[in-house]
Design a protein around this motif. Structure first.
Motif, PDB file in Angstrom:
ATOM      1  N   LEU A  96      14.471   9.809   0.513  1.00  0.00           N
ATOM      2  CA  LEU A  96      14.672  10.076  -0.913  1.00  0.00           C
ATOM      3  C   LEU A  96      15.548   9.008  -1.549  1.00  0.00           C
ATOM      4  CD1 LEU A  96      14.069  12.147  -3.170  1.00  0.00           C
ATOM      5  CD2 LEU A  96      16.268  13.226  -2.604  1.00  0.00           C
ATOM      6  N   THR A  97      14.980   8.315  -2.539  1.00  0.00           N
ATOM      7  CA  THR A  97      15.710   7.340  -3.344  1.00  0.00           C
ATOM      8  C   THR A  97      15.752   7.839  -4.784  1.00  0.00           C
ATOM      9  OG1 THR A  97      13.687   6.113  -3.821  1.00  0.00           O
ATOM     10  CG2 THR A  97      14.956   5.435  -1.876  1.00  0.00           C
ATOM     11  N   GLU A  98      16.501   7.144  -5.612  1.00  0.00           N
ATOM     12  CA  GLU A  98      16.601   7.553  -7.020  1.00  0.00           C
ATOM     13  C   GLU A  98      15.231   7.530  -7.693  1.00  0.00           C
ATOM     14  OE1 GLU A  98      19.215   6.537 -11.040  1.00  0.00           O
ATOM     15  OE2 GLU A  98      18.856   4.954  -9.564  1.00  0.00           O
ATOM     16  N   GLY A  99      14.452   6.494  -7.433  1.00  0.00           N
ATOM     17  CA  GLY A  99      13.129   6.418  -8.046  1.00  0.00           C
ATOM     18  C   GLY A  99      12.229   7.560  -7.629  1.00  0.00           C
ATOM     19  N   ARG A 100      12.245   7.889  -6.346  1.00  0.00           N
ATOM     20  CA  ARG A 100      11.423   8.992  -5.865  1.00  0.00           C
ATOM     21  C   ARG A 100      11.918  10.327  -6.412  1.00  0.00           C
ATOM     22  NH1 ARG A 100       9.967   7.501   0.454  1.00  0.00           N
ATOM     23  NH2 ARG A 100       8.276   6.036  -0.058  1.00  0.00           N
ATOM     24  N   ALA A 101      13.227  10.466  -6.557  1.00  0.00           N
ATOM     25  CA  ALA A 101      13.765  11.706  -7.113  1.00  0.00           C
ATOM     26  C   ALA A 101      13.235  11.942  -8.525  1.00  0.00           C
ATOM     27  CB  ALA A 101      15.289  11.671  -7.115  1.00  0.00           C
ATOM     28  N   GLY A 102      13.144  10.885  -9.317  1.00  0.00           N
ATOM     29  CA  GLY A 102      12.584  11.022 -10.652  1.00  0.00           C
ATOM     30  C   GLY A 102      11.127  11.436 -10.618  1.00  0.00           C
ATOM     31  N   MET A 103      10.375  10.877  -9.672  1.00  0.00           N
ATOM     32  CA  MET A 103       8.968  11.242  -9.523  1.00  0.00           C
ATOM     33  C   MET A 103       8.812  12.698  -9.094  1.00  0.00           C
ATOM     34  SD  MET A 103       6.664  11.753  -6.776  1.00  0.00           S
ATOM     35  CE  MET A 103       7.306  10.747  -5.449  1.00  0.00           C
ATOM     36  N   LEU A 104       9.694  13.153  -8.200  1.00  0.00           N
ATOM     37  CA  LEU A 104       9.578  14.510  -7.659  1.00  0.00           C
ATOM     38  C   LEU A 104       9.903  15.584  -8.682  1.00  0.00           C
ATOM     39  CD1 LEU A 104      11.090  14.005  -4.083  1.00  0.00           C
ATOM     40  CD2 LEU A 104       8.686  14.344  -4.697  1.00  0.00           C
ATOM     41  N   GLU A 105      10.555  15.208  -9.772  1.00  0.00           N
ATOM     42  CA  GLU A 105      10.794  16.188 -10.829  1.00  0.00           C
ATOM     43  C   GLU A 105       9.484  16.739 -11.382  1.00  0.00           C
ATOM     44  OE1 GLU A 105      13.260  14.625 -13.880  1.00  0.00           O
ATOM     45  OE2 GLU A 105      15.124  14.943 -12.749  1.00  0.00           O
ATOM     46  N   HIS A 106       8.417  15.998 -11.219  1.00  0.00           N
ATOM     47  CA  HIS A 106       7.112  16.404 -11.740  1.00  0.00           C
ATOM     48  C   HIS A 106       6.205  16.967 -10.643  1.00  0.00           C
ATOM     49  CE1 HIS A 106       8.330  14.339 -15.399  1.00  0.00           C
ATOM     50  NE2 HIS A 106       8.599  13.265 -14.678  1.00  0.00           N
ATOM     51  N   VAL A 107       6.744  17.152  -9.455  1.00  0.00           N
ATOM     52  CA  VAL A 107       5.974  17.728  -8.353  1.00  0.00           C
ATOM     53  C   VAL A 107       6.356  19.193  -8.213  1.00  0.00           C
ATOM     54  CG1 VAL A 107       5.476  17.647  -5.889  1.00  0.00           C
ATOM     55  CG2 VAL A 107       5.813  15.514  -7.171  1.00  0.00           C
ATOM     56  N   ALA A 108       5.383  20.071  -8.334  1.00  0.00           N
ATOM     57  CA  ALA A 108       5.648  21.503  -8.331  1.00  0.00           C
ATOM     58  C   ALA A 108       6.268  21.938  -7.011  1.00  0.00           C
ATOM     59  CB  ALA A 108       4.353  22.282  -8.569  1.00  0.00           C
ATOM     60  N   GLY A 109       7.333  22.729  -7.112  1.00  0.00           N
ATOM     61  CA  GLY A 109       7.908  23.356  -5.930  1.00  0.00           C
ATOM     62  C   GLY A 109       8.921  22.532  -5.175  1.00  0.00           C
ATOM     63  N   VAL A 110       9.214  21.300  -5.619  1.00  0.00           N
ATOM     64  CA  VAL A 110      10.190  20.453  -4.944  1.00  0.00           C
ATOM     65  C   VAL A 110      11.507  20.509  -5.717  1.00  0.00           C
ATOM     66  CG1 VAL A 110      10.761  18.124  -4.160  1.00  0.00           C
ATOM     67  CG2 VAL A 110       8.401  18.952  -4.025  1.00  0.00           C
ATOM     68  N   THR A 111      12.603  20.734  -5.006  1.00  0.00           N
ATOM     69  CA  THR A 111      13.914  20.863  -5.637  1.00  0.00           C
ATOM     70  C   THR A 111      14.772  19.640  -5.349  1.00  0.00           C
ATOM     71  OG1 THR A 111      13.870  23.284  -5.452  1.00  0.00           O
ATOM     72  CG2 THR A 111      16.025  22.241  -5.733  1.00  0.00           C
ATOM     73  N   VAL A 112      15.151  18.926  -6.402  1.00  0.00           N
ATOM     74  CA  VAL A 112      16.132  17.843  -6.330  1.00  0.00           C
ATOM     75  C   VAL A 112      17.198  18.185  -7.359  1.00  0.00           C
ATOM     76  CG1 VAL A 112      16.574  15.379  -6.575  1.00  0.00           C
ATOM     77  CG2 VAL A 112      14.389  16.159  -5.635  1.00  0.00           C
ATOM     78  N   THR A 113      18.423  18.455  -6.916  1.00  0.00           N
ATOM     79  CA  THR A 113      19.464  18.972  -7.792  1.00  0.00           C
ATOM     80  C   THR A 113      20.179  17.839  -8.539  1.00  0.00           C
ATOM     81  OG1 THR A 113      21.165  18.865  -6.070  1.00  0.00           O
ATOM     82  CG2 THR A 113      19.829  20.871  -6.191  1.00  0.00           C
ATOM     83  N   PRO A 114      20.914  18.185  -9.624  1.00  0.00           N
ATOM     84  CA  PRO A 114      21.682  17.160 -10.351  1.00  0.00           C
ATOM     85  C   PRO A 114      22.683  16.418  -9.470  1.00  0.00           C
ATOM     86  CG  PRO A 114      21.494  19.161 -11.661  1.00  0.00           C
ATOM     87  CD  PRO A 114      20.929  19.486 -10.314  1.00  0.00           C
ATOM     88  N   SER A 115      23.346  17.119  -8.542  1.00  0.00           N
ATOM     89  CA  SER A 115      24.326  16.437  -7.686  1.00  0.00           C
ATOM     90  C   SER A 115      23.628  15.469  -6.732  1.00  0.00           C
ATOM     91  CB  SER A 115      25.154  17.456  -6.909  1.00  0.00           C
ATOM     92  OG  SER A 115      24.341  18.250  -6.062  1.00  0.00           O
ATOM     93  N   MET A 116      22.422  15.786  -6.296  1.00  0.00           N
ATOM     94  CA  MET A 116      21.655  14.849  -5.472  1.00  0.00           C
ATOM     95  C   MET A 116      21.299  13.617  -6.291  1.00  0.00           C
ATOM     96  SD  MET A 116      19.150  17.613  -3.564  1.00  0.00           S
ATOM     97  CE  MET A 116      18.144  16.408  -2.699  1.00  0.00           C
ATOM     98  N   ARG A 117      20.886  13.826  -7.540  1.00  0.00           N
ATOM     99  CA  ARG A 117      20.525  12.696  -8.411  1.00  0.00           C
ATOM    100  C   ARG A 117      21.736  11.793  -8.662  1.00  0.00           C
ATOM    101  NH1 ARG A 117      15.955  13.002 -11.678  1.00  0.00           N
ATOM    102  NH2 ARG A 117      16.551  10.861 -12.163  1.00  0.00           N
ATOM    103  N   THR A 118      22.910  12.401  -8.838  1.00  0.00           N
ATOM    104  CA  THR A 118      24.125  11.610  -9.069  1.00  0.00           C
ATOM    105  C   THR A 118      24.425  10.709  -7.879  1.00  0.00           C
ATOM    106  OG1 THR A 118      25.045  13.332 -10.508  1.00  0.00           O
ATOM    107  CG2 THR A 118      26.598  11.762  -9.548  1.00  0.00           C
ATOM    108  N   LEU A 119      24.314  11.265  -6.677  1.00  0.00           N
ATOM    109  CA  LEU A 119      24.550  10.477  -5.468  1.00  0.00           C
ATOM    110  C   LEU A 119      23.548   9.336  -5.350  1.00  0.00           C
ATOM    111  CD1 LEU A 119      25.980  10.350  -2.529  1.00  0.00           C
ATOM    112  CD2 LEU A 119      23.853  11.442  -1.795  1.00  0.00           C
ATOM    113  N   LEU A 120      22.284   9.632  -5.574  1.00  0.00           N
ATOM    114  CA  LEU A 120      21.244   8.615  -5.440  1.00  0.00           C
ATOM    115  C   LEU A 120      21.436   7.489  -6.459  1.00  0.00           C
ATOM    116  CD1 LEU A 120      18.210  11.022  -4.959  1.00  0.00           C
ATOM    117  CD2 LEU A 120      19.329   9.664  -3.174  1.00  0.00           C
ATOM    118  N   ALA A 121      21.863   7.850  -7.661  1.00  0.00           N
ATOM    119  CA  ALA A 121      22.118   6.835  -8.691  1.00  0.00           C
ATOM    120  C   ALA A 121      23.296   5.947  -8.295  1.00  0.00           C
ATOM    121  CB  ALA A 121      22.391   7.512 -10.029  1.00  0.00           C
ATOM    122  N   ALA A 122      24.316   6.543  -7.707  1.00  0.00           N
ATOM    123  CA  ALA A 122      25.482   5.760  -7.274  1.00  0.00           C
ATOM    124  C   ALA A 122      25.100   4.784  -6.170  1.00  0.00           C
ATOM    125  CB  ALA A 122      26.586   6.708  -6.798  1.00  0.00           C
TER     126      ALA A 122
END
Length: 516
Positions: free
Chosen positions: A208-234
């Motif tokens: 899981l990278t930041e780019g993939r996390a953004g893509m997964l927001e549009h995939v039904a049933g997959v959970t990527v939380t805000p704190s995960m996104r913050t870490l990936l962005a850092a």
């Protein structure tokens, strides 16, 4: 016997490499190169070929398999999107001809362009499809999906209820939805071990990278939380290479942790080139000797999701952290009153035991209703009565008794046996309503009828039976058999027949553990 089945029967760890077929010679050449390696870290390698991941116009798994330079161990997917029973039976025949005998049966996520209220799109539900295949091909390896990454009781409980049905329908293996919450992986594993006849579990995972996390927001049933996104962005802010290396390290750790937990293998998603594969193999090789117990591994997994100056990562949506076994909900008085009223009405009219039901049954089974005009009139009468009450779409095979009088036709996918994996905090994948299966679960546990949602396997609706009255069918059929195998029709019999020619179909997958 297929390589995957051989591996599972030997209680050995297995790796499945996901491949989404697209008309690209480069993609197929890369897959050929990867599969020629035959293993990852000594673990047998099988390719999973996706079905209708993008649209109904995608290359089929069978065509993709035929396009490979050499036959390889393969787990084909079958997605029920915009499919009927006959489509599944036709695929079984084609798989026989190709020597394939293992199938992952999915309902499928939302078909692009499917908008509720416009042209209806039918989905062949996974439970019914499993019944069909198990009856037709008793010795095949059949896999099913489970999404334990649910964080409210109704959607999570309904997922496990449906998984019990999949076990009863004939699933040999469960593959989890893509997820990163190791506590939910443990929850699913513990649930399976409590079943009377536990089956192997495999987990779908991805670097899981930041780019993939953004893509997964549009995939039904997959959970990527805000704190995960913050870490990936850092991590990306440090450098893209740093972020890529960290993602690969977490993926390697996840493989190791799942193996220690007792999982039968992993379903690797998002590996598209040889360099990714080799980087993962190297990371696993370096890290695996460091961990001999799950307890040792846990601290390393937690550290892999930390960066200096950032808050701790949580894998559940903010404010929602339900775990299996927690009871948090109850149906409203109105919901329970509605259920009891409809159950009483059903008993009086359809039990076949009360004077009123006997009279009603006699009336709707008269020869008069075989006349097309009269049959259409009866269909319209049933629709006008039941649609305002339960949202009926006159499927021709009423299942209300088995769904606690919540009509499955009010689900945009028409699912009767339970939810798809695409819900998010009890909301339907389509986003415009509460999932009807969450409402059904809430009612079932509140009125003490949970067994209805775990034991009653509901066959698929035959397309030719839709939009006609179910009343004559109900009374002419006698006592229904919800636990039995899905009914066949004459067209099915020819496709399901085990002929000498089918028995002698060529087998293209000859690899065994000894070969490796």
């Amino acid at each position: 016997m297929s390589l995957l089945k051989t591996t599972l029967d030997a209680n050995a760890f297995a790796c499945i490499l996901e491949f989404v077929p697209k008309p690209s010679a480069e993609r197929f050449a890369t897959l050929d190169t990867l599969m020629a390696r035959t293993q990852l870290c000594g673990w047998p390698l099988t390719v999973a070929i996706g079905d209708r991941v993008g649209s109904a116009l995608d290359m089929s798994p069978l065509d993709a398999f035929a396009s490979l330079a050499e036959p390889v161990p393969a787990l084909l997917h079958f997605s029920g999107k915009d499919r009927e029973r006959r489509d599944l039976l036709a695929q079984l025949q084609r798989m026989d001809a190709a020597g394939l005998d293992q199938l992952l049966v999915l309902t499928g996520d939302r078909l692009p362009g499917h908008t509720p209220g416009q042209r209806p799109v039918r989905y062949l539900e996974s439970v019914a499809a499993l019944q069909i295949v198990r009856q037709a091909r008793p010795h095949w390896l059949l896999a099913a999906a489970l999404n334990p990454f649910k964080y409210q009781e109704a959607e999570g409980g309904a997922q496990y209820f449906k998984a019990e049905k999949k076990l009863a329908a004939g699933a040999d293996l469960f593959i989890l939805q893509l997820g990163f919450d190791i506590d939910k992986h443990q929850e699913a594993y513990d649930w399976m071990q409590r079943q009377p006849r536990p089956k192997p579990l495999m987990a779908c995972i991805m670097a899981l990278t930041e780019g993939r996390a953004g893509m997964l927001e549009h995939v039904a049933g997959v959970t990527v939380t805000p704190s995960m996104r913050t870490l990936l962005a850092a991590e990306t802010a440090v450098s893209r290479q740093y972020a890529k290396d960290r993602a690969n390290q977490r993926l390697a750790l996840q493989v190791i942790g799942l193996k220690l937990m007792g999982y039968a293998g992993v379903h690797l998603s998002g590996i598209h080139d040889v360099a990714q594969f080799e980087a993962l193999e190297q990371a696993i090789t370096e890290l695996q000797p460091l961990f001999t117990t799950l307890q040792d591994w846990t601290s390393a997994w937690q550290a892999a999701w930390q960066e200096p100056g950032l808050p701790a990562v949580t894998f559940h949506p903010p404010g929602h952290a339900w775990r299996l076994g927690q009871r948090q909900i109850s149906a409203s008085k109105k919901e329970k009153a509605r259920y009891h009223l409809l159950a009483a009405m059903h008993h009086q009219l359809f039990s076949r035991t009360t004077p009123l039901s006997k009279a009603f049954g006699w009336a709707v089974t008269r020869p008069l209703w075989r006349n097309p005009t009269a049959a259409q009139w009866l269909h319209q009468l049933e629709r006008r009565i039941k649609r305002p009450m339960v949202g009926c779409d006159t499927c021709g095979s009423c299942r209300l008794e088995d769904t606690l009088y919540i009509c499955p036709e009010t689900c945009p996918k028409g699912l009767a046996n339970g939810p798809c994996g695409g819900t998010r905090l009890d909301r339907c994948e389509f986003g415009d309503r509460e999932c009807v299966h969450s409402a059904k679960y809430r009612l079932a546990v509140s009125v003490g009828r949970a067994e209805v949602l775990t034991e009653r396997l509901i066959p698929c609706v035959q397309v030719e039976n839709r939009h006609r009255s179910s009343w004559p069918v109900w009374f002419e059929a006698g006592t229904p058999q919800p636990h039995g195998p899905a009914p066949r029709n004459e067209a099915d019999e020819a496709l399901l027949a085990t002929t000498p020619e089918r028995k002698a179909a060529p087998r293209r997958m000859k690899a065994t553990l000894e070969d490796l």
